[in-house]
Design a protein around this motif. Structure first.
Motif, PDB file in Angstrom:
ATOM      1  N   ALA A  10      51.223  19.271   7.235  1.00 21.43           N
ATOM      2  CA  ALA A  10      51.181  17.831   7.494  1.00 21.43           C
ATOM      3  C   ALA A  10      50.680  17.527   8.897  1.00 21.43           C
ATOM      4  CB  ALA A  10      52.561  17.212   7.276  1.00 21.43           C
ATOM      5  N   ASP A  11      50.901  18.449   9.844  1.00 22.09           N
ATOM      6  CA  ASP A  11      50.458  18.250  11.221  1.00 22.09           C
ATOM      7  C   ASP A  11      49.035  18.730  11.482  1.00 22.09           C
ATOM      8  OD1 ASP A  11      52.827  17.049  12.068  1.00 22.09           O
ATOM      9  OD2 ASP A  11      53.764  18.980  12.505  1.00 22.09           O
ATOM     10  N   SER A  12      48.376  19.296  10.469  1.00 22.98           N
ATOM     11  CA  SER A  12      46.986  19.744  10.644  1.00 22.98           C
ATOM     12  C   SER A  12      46.104  18.553  10.982  1.00 22.98           C
ATOM     13  CB  SER A  12      46.464  20.405   9.370  1.00 22.98           C
ATOM     14  OG  SER A  12      47.151  21.586   9.083  1.00 22.98           O
ATOM     15  N   SER A  13      45.190  18.760  11.914  1.00 19.79           N
ATOM     16  CA  SER A  13      44.262  17.683  12.270  1.00 19.79           C
ATOM     17  C   SER A  13      43.287  17.464  11.116  1.00 19.79           C
ATOM     18  CB  SER A  13      43.488  18.046  13.534  1.00 19.79           C
ATOM     19  OG  SER A  13      42.590  19.110  13.271  1.00 19.79           O
ATOM     20  N   ILE A  14      42.671  16.304  11.090  1.00 19.46           N
ATOM     21  CA  ILE A  14      41.672  16.006  10.065  1.00 19.46           C
ATOM     22  C   ILE A  14      40.518  16.996  10.184  1.00 19.46           C
ATOM     23  CG2 ILE A  14      40.028  14.283   9.215  1.00 19.46           C
ATOM     24  CD1 ILE A  14      43.045  13.759   8.600  1.00 19.46           C
ATOM     25  N   GLU A  15      40.177  17.392  11.395  1.00 15.11           N
ATOM     26  CA  GLU A  15      39.119  18.384  11.590  1.00 15.11           C
ATOM     27  C   GLU A  15      39.489  19.704  10.925  1.00 15.11           C
ATOM     28  OE1 GLU A  15      40.466  16.572  14.087  1.00 15.11           O
ATOM     29  OE2 GLU A  15      38.787  15.254  14.591  1.00 15.11           O
ATOM     30  N   ASP A  16      40.765  20.114  11.049  1.00 11.32           N
ATOM     31  CA  ASP A  16      41.212  21.353  10.402  1.00 11.32           C
ATOM     32  C   ASP A  16      41.170  21.233   8.885  1.00 11.32           C
ATOM     33  OD1 ASP A  16      41.613  22.669  12.798  1.00 11.32           O
ATOM     34  OD2 ASP A  16      43.763  22.236  12.875  1.00 11.32           O
ATOM     35  N   VAL A  17      41.527  20.070   8.374  1.00  8.85           N
ATOM     36  CA  VAL A  17      41.476  19.850   6.927  1.00  8.85           C
ATOM     37  C   VAL A  17      40.044  19.988   6.431  1.00  8.85           C
ATOM     38  CG1 VAL A  17      41.834  18.174   5.074  1.00  8.85           C
ATOM     39  CG2 VAL A  17      43.541  18.395   6.890  1.00  8.85           C
ATOM     40  N   VAL A  18      39.118  19.320   7.101  1.00  7.67           N
ATOM     41  CA  VAL A  18      37.707  19.372   6.704  1.00  7.67           C
ATOM     42  C   VAL A  18      37.173  20.797   6.827  1.00  7.67           C
ATOM     43  CG1 VAL A  18      35.379  18.578   7.278  1.00  7.67           C
ATOM     44  CG2 VAL A  18      37.279  16.948   7.232  1.00  7.67           C
ATOM     45  N   ARG A  19      37.536  21.484   7.899  1.00  9.12           N
ATOM     46  CA  ARG A  19      37.112  22.876   8.085  1.00  9.12           C
ATOM     47  C   ARG A  19      37.618  23.746   6.924  1.00  9.12           C
ATOM     48  NH1 ARG A  19      39.530  23.826  12.547  1.00  9.12           N
ATOM     49  NH2 ARG A  19      37.942  22.771  13.782  1.00  9.12           N
ATOM     50  N   THR A  20      38.869  23.570   6.535  1.00  8.81           N
ATOM     51  CA  THR A  20      39.441  24.348   5.433  1.00  8.81           C
ATOM     52  C   THR A  20      38.702  24.052   4.132  1.00  8.81           C
ATOM     53  OG1 THR A  20      41.614  24.376   6.494  1.00  8.81           O
ATOM     54  CG2 THR A  20      41.559  24.804   4.123  1.00  8.81           C
ATOM     55  N   LEU A  21      38.433  22.791   3.865  1.00 12.29           N
ATOM     56  CA  LEU A  21      37.693  22.429   2.652  1.00 12.29           C
ATOM     57  C   LEU A  21      36.304  23.070   2.647  1.00 12.29           C
ATOM     58  CD1 LEU A  21      38.611  18.631   2.344  1.00 12.29           C
ATOM     59  CD2 LEU A  21      39.497  20.521   0.966  1.00 12.29           C
ATOM     60  N   ARG A  22      35.624  23.039   3.786  1.00 14.85           N
ATOM     61  CA  ARG A  22      34.268  23.602   3.868  1.00 14.85           C
ATOM     62  C   ARG A  22      34.279  25.123   3.757  1.00 14.85           C
ATOM     63  NH1 ARG A  22      30.682  21.564   8.471  1.00 14.85           N
ATOM     64  NH2 ARG A  22      29.094  22.372   7.094  1.00 14.85           N
ATOM     65  N   GLU A  23      35.193  25.777   4.493  1.00 19.29           N
ATOM     66  CA  GLU A  23      35.234  27.238   4.487  1.00 19.29           C
ATOM     67  C   GLU A  23      35.521  27.804   3.105  1.00 19.29           C
ATOM     68  OE1 GLU A  23      38.090  28.507   7.414  1.00 19.29           O
ATOM     69  OE2 GLU A  23      36.778  27.966   9.090  1.00 19.29           O
ATOM     70  N   HIS A  24      36.365  27.105   2.360  1.00 18.06           N
ATOM     71  CA  HIS A  24      36.758  27.599   1.040  1.00 18.06           C
ATOM     72  C   HIS A  24      36.011  26.901  -0.097  1.00 18.06           C
ATOM     73  CE1 HIS A  24      40.045  30.024   2.690  1.00 18.06           C
ATOM     74  NE2 HIS A  24      40.206  29.033   3.539  1.00 18.06           N
ATOM     75  N   GLU A  25      35.085  25.992   0.278  1.00 13.69           N
ATOM     76  CA  GLU A  25      34.296  25.231  -0.700  1.00 13.69           C
ATOM     77  C   GLU A  25      35.202  24.567  -1.732  1.00 13.69           C
ATOM     78  OE1 GLU A  25      31.207  27.700  -2.288  1.00 13.69           O
ATOM     79  OE2 GLU A  25      30.414  28.167  -0.302  1.00 13.69           O
ATOM     80  N   LEU A  26      36.163  23.789  -1.236  1.00 14.88           N
ATOM     81  CA  LEU A  26      37.153  23.133  -2.086  1.00 14.88           C
ATOM     82  C   LEU A  26      36.995  21.621  -2.046  1.00 14.88           C
ATOM     83  CD1 LEU A  26      40.304  25.130  -0.925  1.00 14.88           C
ATOM     84  CD2 LEU A  26      39.075  25.392  -3.091  1.00 14.88           C
ATOM     85  N   PRO A  27      37.326  20.940  -3.153  1.00 10.55           N
ATOM     86  CA  PRO A  27      37.340  19.483  -3.145  1.00 10.55           C
ATOM     87  C   PRO A  27      38.696  18.907  -2.729  1.00 10.55           C
ATOM     88  CG  PRO A  27      37.603  20.275  -5.368  1.00 10.55           C
ATOM     89  CD  PRO A  27      37.426  21.493  -4.501  1.00 10.55           C
ATOM     90  N   GLY A  28      39.696  19.777  -2.582  1.00 11.10           N
ATOM     91  CA  GLY A  28      41.021  19.320  -2.197  1.00 11.10           C
ATOM     92  C   GLY A  28      41.880  20.495  -1.784  1.00 11.10           C
ATOM     93  N   VAL A  29      42.905  20.198  -0.987  1.00 14.19           N
ATOM     94  CA  VAL A  29      43.772  21.255  -0.479  1.00 14.19           C
ATOM     95  C   VAL A  29      45.222  20.755  -0.453  1.00 14.19           C
ATOM     96  CG1 VAL A  29      43.365  20.614   1.940  1.00 14.19           C
ATOM     97  CG2 VAL A  29      44.054  22.926   1.384  1.00 14.19           C
ATOM     98  N   PRO A  30      46.164  21.584  -0.925  1.00 11.54           N
ATOM     99  CA  PRO A  30      47.575  21.196  -0.864  1.00 11.54           C
ATOM    100  C   PRO A  30      48.076  21.146   0.579  1.00 11.54           C
ATOM    101  CG  PRO A  30      47.267  23.018  -2.405  1.00 11.54           C
ATOM    102  CD  PRO A  30      45.995  22.856  -1.638  1.00 11.54           C
ATOM    103  N   VAL A  31      49.027  20.259   0.822  1.00 10.59           N
ATOM    104  CA  VAL A  31      49.688  20.153   2.119  1.00 10.59           C
ATOM    105  C   VAL A  31      51.102  20.691   1.934  1.00 10.59           C
ATOM    106  CG1 VAL A  31      50.403  18.597   3.964  1.00 10.59           C
ATOM    107  CG2 VAL A  31      48.328  18.091   2.658  1.00 10.59           C
ATOM    108  N   VAL A  32      51.474  21.666   2.757  1.00 11.86           N
ATOM    109  CA  VAL A  32      52.787  22.289   2.622  1.00 11.86           C
ATOM    110  C   VAL A  32      53.589  22.129   3.907  1.00 11.86           C
ATOM    111  CG1 VAL A  32      52.025  23.983   0.905  1.00 11.86           C
ATOM    112  CG2 VAL A  32      51.909  24.554   3.324  1.00 11.86           C
ATOM    113  N   ASP A  33      54.924  22.182   3.750  1.00 12.54           N
ATOM    114  CA  ASP A  33      55.787  22.154   4.928  1.00 12.54           C
ATOM    115  C   ASP A  33      56.033  23.575   5.404  1.00 12.54           C
ATOM    116  OD1 ASP A  33      57.763  23.252   3.268  1.00 12.54           O
ATOM    117  OD2 ASP A  33      58.928  21.404   3.136  1.00 12.54           O
ATOM    118  N   GLY A  34      56.868  23.753   6.405  1.00 11.18           N
ATOM    119  CA  GLY A  34      57.123  25.061   6.989  1.00 11.18           C
ATOM    120  C   GLY A  34      57.757  26.056   6.045  1.00 11.18           C
ATOM    121  N   GLU A  35      58.353  25.573   4.963  1.00 12.60           N
ATOM    122  CA  GLU A  35      58.998  26.453   3.994  1.00 12.60           C
ATOM    123  C   GLU A  35      58.145  26.670   2.746  1.00 12.60           C
ATOM    124  OE1 GLU A  35      62.684  24.446   3.439  1.00 12.60           O
ATOM    125  OE2 GLU A  35      63.378  24.917   5.455  1.00 12.60           O
TER     126      GLU A  35
END
Length: 146
Positions: A10-35
């Motif tokens: 949830a604390d990931s920056s929008i830049e990190d979210v976009v980077r994750t989507l691009r690196e993994h070629e995904l249209p969406g990514v789950p958001v998880v808590d510390g557990e």
């Protein structure tokens, strides 16, 4: 099912979210808590404000007896405003996304994917812990093999 999906917090920056989507070629990514509990999902659709919402116009209202009565739910405006100025995944994510369990039949999961409008769903245990992601392609393969 992808049993080791890419995730963000949830604390990931929008830049990190976009980077994750691009690196993994995904249209969406789950958001998880510390557990490891799935608390949301960010999709490409969440990251882009359509042109008709881009101006963030104030909701239409009427004046009645000296007060203002909104003609549309203020929640829609608040959601657009939050997404327009998002800095973290928690600002952008869809909270409490549709999910399936590890034992959910492929036919039921396919209906949930269709109804949700997403092409992927988080797979969670009963306690909400993310154990994977299932996609439309995964479900098509499972249904075709039945």
């Amino acid at each position: 099912m992808d049993s080791d999906p890419a995730t963000v917090t949830a604390d990931s920056s929008i830049e990190d979210v976009v980077r994750t989507l691009r690196e993994h070629e995904l249209p969406g990514v789950p958001v998880v808590d510390g557990e490891g509990h799935c608390v949301g999902i960010v999709t490409e659709r969440d990251l882009v404000l359509p042109d008709d919402q881009g101006d963030l116009h104030l909701p239409h209202y009427i004046e009645l007896f000296g007060g203002l009565v909104p003609l549309e739910p203020l929640q829609h405006f608040e959601d657009r405003l939050r997404k327009a100025f998002a800095a973290k995944a928690s600002d952008m994510m869809t909270r409490d996304p549709d999910t399936v369990g590890p034992d959910t039949p492929a036919s039921e999961a396919a209906h949930r994917v269709h109804d949700s409008g997403h092409n992927r769903l988080p797979v969670v245990e009963d306690d909400g812990r993310l154990v994977g992601v299932v996609t439309r392609v995964d479900l098509l393969g499972a249904l075709a093999s039945q």
